[in-house]
Design an enzyme around this catalytic site. Sequence first.
Site, short mmCIF file in Angstrom:
data_model
loop_
_atom_site.label_atom_id
_atom_site.label_comp_id
_atom_site.label_asym_id
_atom_site.label_seq_id
_atom_site.Cartn_x
_atom_site.Cartn_y
_atom_site.Cartn_z
N GLU A 232 1.12 3.86 1.82
CA GLU A 232 1.68 4.25 3.11
C GLU A 232 2.88 3.39 3.47
OE1 GLU A 232 -2.90 4.52 3.68
OE2 GLU A 232 -1.48 3.39 2.45
N CYS B 133 -2.13 -0.41 7.43
CA CYS B 133 -1.33 0.81 7.32
C CYS B 133 -1.36 1.63 8.61
CB CYS B 133 -1.81 1.64 6.13
SG CYS B 133 -1.49 0.82 4.55
N HIS C 18 0.86 -1.18 0.00
CA HIS C 18 0.00 0.00 0.00
C HIS C 18 0.90 1.23 0.00
CE1 HIS C 18 -3.85 -1.98 1.83
NE2 HIS C 18 -3.29 -2.74 0.90
N CYS D 190 -5.92 2.01 6.02
CA CYS D 190 -6.58 0.78 6.46
C CYS D 190 -5.94 0.33 7.78
CB CYS D 190 -6.45 -0.30 5.40
SG CYS D 190 -4.75 -0.91 5.18
#
Length: 150
Positions: free
Chosen positions: A56, A87, A54, A84
């Site tokens: 991040e 993250c 992801h 999420c």
Amino acid sequence: MRSDEDLMADAIELAQTALATGDVPVAALVLDPAGYVISQGVNTKERDSDPTAHAEIVALRAAGKALGTANLSQHTLVVTLEPCVMCAGAIAQARISRLVFGAWDDKAGAAGSKHDLVRDRSLPHRVAEVIGGISEAECRALLADFFAEK
């Protein structure tokens, strides 16, 4: 120091580069205490066949490498979508002090909408300042356009 809106505009522009690989267009920037971007990341989950890639996580890993430390206290993370759970956990572990995000994620958000993991008092590290909804319409439109094509 640049405004959150200006930084989010940069993140939105960066997020569009994920479209070329079929990844969800999300981008993240890590800023040092003086406000300079020290790393960035986009979703590369599809490109790299990596479920942890992801935006991040990609940006946090790059910041850690650039600084030679996993401790990013006093740093800011700017991301186009509310993090999420995965993250949010990484953000807390990195000791990010300030989180700025664009679109709220009512399905999987972990920074105030569905969950609030980044400020969970039962965890050893928490984000001191969380600001959501920066340039939300633009961030949401980028995601809506992506999913409409799917």
